[in-house]
Design an enzyme around this catalytic site. Sequence first.
Site, mmCIF file in Angstrom:
data_model
loop_
_atom_site.group_PDB
_atom_site.id
_atom_site.type_symbol
_atom_site.label_atom_id
_atom_site.label_comp_id
_atom_site.label_asym_id
_atom_site.label_seq_id
_atom_site.Cartn_x
_atom_site.Cartn_y
_atom_site.Cartn_z
ATOM 1 C CB THR A 228 93.095 -53.743 33.247
ATOM 2 O OG1 THR A 228 94.468 -54.034 33.540
ATOM 3 C CG2 THR A 228 92.924 -53.232 31.864
ATOM 4 C CG ASP A 229 91.286 -56.722 38.854
ATOM 5 O OD1 ASP A 229 92.482 -56.844 39.230
ATOM 6 O OD2 ASP A 229 90.329 -57.122 39.539
ATOM 7 C CD1 TRP A 230 98.395 -57.379 38.716
ATOM 8 C CD2 TRP A 230 96.985 -55.662 38.660
ATOM 9 N NE1 TRP A 230 99.082 -56.232 39.106
ATOM 10 C CE2 TRP A 230 98.245 -55.178 39.073
ATOM 11 C CE3 TRP A 230 95.941 -54.738 38.522
ATOM 12 C CZ2 TRP A 230 98.477 -53.838 39.377
ATOM 13 C CZ3 TRP A 230 96.176 -53.400 38.831
ATOM 14 C CH2 TRP A 230 97.434 -52.979 39.246
ATOM 15 N N GLY A 231 95.135 -58.442 34.519
ATOM 16 C CA GLY A 231 94.844 -59.465 33.517
ATOM 17 C C GLY A 231 93.433 -59.378 32.966
#
Length: 747
Positions: A228-231
């Site tokens: 995932t992109d961060w968060g």
Amino acid sequence: MNAEQILKEMTLEEKAAFCSGRDFWHTKAVERLNVPSVMMCDGPHGLRKQEGEGDHLGINKSIETVCYPTAAALASSFDRDVMRRLGEALGQECRAENVAMLLGPGLNIKRSPLCGRNFEYFSEDPYLAGEMGAAYVQALQSKGIAACAKHFACNNQETRRMSGSSNLDERTLHEIYLPAFEAVVKKGRTRSLMCAYNAVNGEFCAENKMLLTDILREKWGFDGFVVTDWGAVKDRAKGVSSGLDLEMPGGPNATGEELLEALKKGELAEADLDKAVLNLLRFVETAVRQRDENAVIDRDACRRLARQLAGECAVLMKNENLLPLKEGQKVAFIGEFADKPRYQGAGSSHINVPHPVSALEAAGDAVIYVRGCDVHSDRTDEKLLKEAVKTAKDAEIAVIFAGLPDAFESEGADRDHMHLPDNQNELIKAVAAVNPNTVVVLHGGSPVELPWLSQVSAVLCMYLGGEQAGAAAVDLLYGRVNPSGHLAETWPVRLQDNPSYLNFPGEDGVVTYAEGIFVGYRYYDKKELAVNFPFGHGLSYTSFAFSNLIVDKEKLTDQETVTVSVDVTNTGKIAGKAVIQLYVHDVKSTVRRPLRELRDFAKTELQPGETKTLFFTLDKRSFAYYEPKVHDFFVESGEFIIEVGESCRDIRRSVSIHVEGTTPLSFTIDANTTIGQLMKHPRGAAFIRQMMGRSDGPSGSEQAEAMGEGSEKIMQQMMFDMPLGSLVSYGRMTGRQLKDLIVSLNA
Ligand code: BGC
């Protein structure tokens, strides 16, 4: 370590926990089974390795290292070899720093010049972005370091980047926004992909089965893992069942509880969790196998490389016989960026550089310097302006270092206009008014409006050229390096001309890509709009001629390839690098298509008078558009023009070929199908011809004759637009006959 074996030995709890990161930059270890934790770091144009506190916004410190040109600059090199050299250098550095994966390249398409993160992306053209990305990925991975192509997909703005939805039609998605990712998967064989924060047509990328499984794995054959992109995670279990493998950054609280819960409730299949765990284990397994404890990095050599690359990427946009500067000329450098260059953007890609080299430092005593204005402000400082004008008057040449300040573009925010700060525009106008030999050196990650363009003699665009941008600018200004960059994006005259203008950044978290496939030059060319600089444009201190454009066949099917060759000659007096762009134009099409599309390119160095023959291979995709009726790329039979040139508006040679499409375009016929559509259906056409044959009313041509010259076309159009159902109303057949006909034509 053996991934398959370890998977068998892992408990459900271990598996669920393994799918989230340990902290900002590491995967989790499974100590019981000797699975180590491995590190990933931000790139893409340098190594952002954080040894202390981690963050994804460029806030806390990272190691001191080398910052290379950003993607916006890199793409302007139009050179796969530039990407190879960069990828190998970064790969070696990651090896020496024990980093298993670098988070890049960024492949998102430049839909609007306002996107705050455009400096991290390559181009408005999907083919160029894909080729540059694939070359980078191959080179990085050749050193045993995984690439992570991002942000998949349609992350083309920063406004509401974590919660918004990019809404677009199927053709636009496949023709414009996916091909660069497809290229790094199929050609680059990227080992990882980062899914974007945003949703596509309402479905978040982190849980978008169409993107993560149907397209990525099933259509393109991706065999790596998705992070995932961060968060970016919303619904963990839905993500894993849709094809997501690793959640980042995770942390001690990310125990995988939601996954265990979903397994219990039957909302997540254990087989799907196993797939994710295995994909991740394979990544760790490869990282461990390819680890090199003895690797070292020579950062001085990297700095030299950064300077060379910056020189290959810069674009000489305008030059009225002024550049290159001659040694001994009285030159004034004006503007704070001469002293403190802007060479990278803010956010997660921010590199900690101990000593960026300024143009002033590189030029030394050869120039005099004045500040001109305050780059952190919009307002003119009269004293600085006066001093600049006086200095410019006294000099033979005035070189103004201008551009976007940090506060104007960054990850996390879009620009809301396309201007340079007012005080910079004023400075340039005032200097140009007193010195006809004015050069502007531009810094920034995206196009700006150039209200003074006609008043200056030369413009050199460095984009955000990395820590050696200042030195490279001096190399180029003095002709020690011959400029060879070409624009990877159009520079429109004004923001209002941009195709996304009315739909950027959207409303209430929804942005509609209403311009469809007409992004960048595909739009400006179709509309015949004047632009400041077209896609592909770039000048050199020498000149090039194109001749002998030859195709190895004039007729082919879409199952065959055609080889195109062209001779390029350096017609000037010094050595230089030519960029040859190959475009394809579909002469007649039943769907809307751009005037021309980039299908290949090459860069080659030529000595004065030297000629080289370059070869290109075109295949089905070179002629195709994406046809939603068959959910695939499709070639419509007919004539195509192959064009070569130095920009999309500087076509030098062209040749015509005939391509025969071999995929039948099947469609379902109903009462609303028009006669014209039916004419494209083999049995439908036979029926229409038969029906026309027994027509007892006046023929189209009799009526047309009565209407006068040119009206035959109108009659035909009218006929072709008639729906099949209307034949019943006109008494040509009964309702029953129509139903039978439809059934038989669809059979
Ligand atoms: C960015 C990514 C980056 C990640 C880790 C995110 O905010 O969108 O590009 O790789 O942070 O820093």
